[in-house]
Scaffold this motif. Structure first.
Motif, PDB file in Angstrom:
ATOM      1  N   ALA A   1      24.365  30.599 -15.513  1.00 13.64           N
ATOM      2  CA  ALA A   1      24.680  29.332 -14.858  1.00 13.64           C
ATOM      3  C   ALA A   1      26.180  29.060 -14.855  1.00 13.64           C
ATOM      4  O   ALA A   1      26.724  28.585 -13.871  1.00 13.64           O
ATOM      5  CB  ALA A   1      23.941  28.192 -15.551  1.00 13.64           C
TER       6      ALA A   1
ATOM      7  N   ARG B   1      28.579  28.276 -11.722  1.00 12.61           N
ATOM      8  CA  ARG B   1      29.420  27.088 -11.610  1.00 12.61           C
ATOM      9  C   ARG B   1      30.866  27.462 -11.316  1.00 12.61           C
ATOM     10  O   ARG B   1      31.532  26.852 -10.495  1.00 12.61           O
ATOM     11  CB  ARG B   1      29.335  26.260 -12.889  1.00 12.61           C
TER      12      ARG B   1
ATOM     13  N   GLU C   1      24.079  26.718  -5.199  1.00 11.70           N
ATOM     14  CA  GLU C   1      23.555  25.460  -5.753  1.00 11.70           C
ATOM     15  C   GLU C   1      22.050  25.548  -5.937  1.00 11.70           C
ATOM     16  O   GLU C   1      21.499  25.034  -6.906  1.00 11.70           O
ATOM     17  CB  GLU C   1      23.908  24.303  -4.815  1.00 11.70           C
TER      18      GLU C   1
ATOM     19  N   LEU D   1      21.212  27.394  -9.023  1.00 12.15           N
ATOM     20  CA  LEU D   1      21.433  26.546 -10.190  1.00 12.15           C
ATOM     21  C   LEU D   1      20.285  25.566 -10.372  1.00 12.15           C
ATOM     22  O   LEU D   1      19.813  25.340 -11.490  1.00 12.15           O
ATOM     23  CB  LEU D   1      22.762  25.787 -10.036  1.00 12.15           C
TER      24      LEU D   1
ATOM     25  N   GLN E   1      17.329  27.196 -11.895  1.00 12.13           N
ATOM     26  CA  GLN E   1      17.509  27.400 -13.338  1.00 12.13           C
ATOM     27  C   GLN E   1      17.230  26.107 -14.100  1.00 12.13           C
ATOM     28  O   GLN E   1      16.639  26.128 -15.180  1.00 12.13           O
ATOM     29  CB  GLN E   1      18.926  27.890 -13.623  1.00 12.13           C
ATOM     30  N   GLU E   2      17.645  24.989 -13.506  1.00 12.92           N
ATOM     31  CA  GLU E   2      17.372  23.708 -14.146  1.00 12.92           C
ATOM     32  C   GLU E   2      15.863  23.496 -14.248  1.00 12.92           C
ATOM     33  O   GLU E   2      15.337  23.120 -15.283  1.00 12.92           O
ATOM     34  CB  GLU E   2      17.999  22.567 -13.325  1.00 12.92           C
TER      35      GLU E   2
END
Lengths: 165, 165
Positions: A92, A96, B131, B134, B137-138
């Motif tokens: 992650a 980012r 994005e 990501l 992954q969250e």
DNA sequence: TTTACCGTTTACGTCCACGTCAACTATTTT
DNA sequence: AAAATAGTTGACGTGGACGTAAACGGTAAA
């Protein structure tokens, strides 16, 4: 006795492939340039014996390299982009970081687009003004019908000072 | 006895003027660069004694030089543009030639704009895809609430092959 | 087989756009 | 008067992106 080495053309590697000469011709660059990009770590063609064989991925990168160059990026910057792209499919925090780099790049490109639009606008103005001058000269020619010398020493037009702003 | 030489600041030459340092600071370049542009025939500041004094016209050109550079033009190309502009206020055939050069330039800029838009589009895609990764992954983190190790070795996403086209 | 083409590596040359001293002068500030 | 600040002209150095030449190997057609 071993099989004879297959020629470069008999290799397919399931997918389209290209020789260095083909790519050079297609993109109108020298083979020297292509090899140079490889030395700089931008492309990694497969080797068949001692010869390079380029696959779709390599061709795509070559395209990106040339576009990047046309936009004024250095090879080092382009390489960085590639490396980032290759490594950004994991953690992650890498993603980012990649996002932040993309954001930077976007800023750069948008600035460049503004420069470009502005230059195009000024170019259009110059173009229009130039055509207008020519039209005026035609007018004079018609009036004088023949004594063209009169308009040779053109008075400085108002728009002629535009570059002084 | 002759009058003492007026200092550079007392000169006005009816109009705003700048020292080399002022321009360097304003445009965030070195004085060396500015002098180099002069050596290359791109700017012609007035001399006060041995010092250079820049007028509005010089500043405008400096601006154009820097914008040109950001768009990837060489100094030689920029100089040519200036020369053409300076000499295009006379005869009709000069004007016509100038028009043709402008047309060429427009082609170049439009091609560049296409490159730029295309790059921006791809950048936006990468950004969005990034994005999305990501966000996924969250999601996993929430499901596993704590055992994050499960998503460390991310499977290659479909979009991960985009650069191979 | 010879000729003609790719293709390869290594090495040196080149052009551009400055950067980096060096050595100096002229003005301004303390 | 001394020091700081800004400017000047050379001359040489540098990094990026290849170009160019030399010397060679492999394959394909005549």
């Amino acid at each position: 006795m071993s099989d004879p080495l297959p020629t470069i053309r008999e290799h397919d590697l399931n997918g389209t492939t290209y020789t260095i000469g083909e790519l050079a011709k297609e993109f109108d660059i020298t083979t020297r340039a292509i090899r140079f990009y490889e030395d700089e770590g931008l492309i990694s063609p497969v080797r068949i014996g001692s010869k390079r064989l380029y696959r779709r991925r390599d061709r795509a990168r070559l395209k990106l390299i040339l576009r990047g160059k046309r936009l004024g990026f250095t090879l080092a910057e382009i390489r960085e982009t590639f490396n980032l792209y290759d490594e950004a499919h994991g953690e992650a925090h890498q993603l980012r970081y990649y996002l932040s780099v993309l954001e930077e790049k976007r800023q750069h490109l948008i600035r460049q687009r503004e420069d470009l639009e502005e230059t195009l606008r000024e170019l259009d103005h110059s173009y229009a003004h130039c055509e207008q001058l020519l039209a005026q000269q035609e007018q004079h020619k018609v009036k004088d019908h023949g004594t063209a010398a009169a308009s040779r020493q053109a008075r400085p037009s108002p728009a002629a000072t535009r570059m002084e702003d």
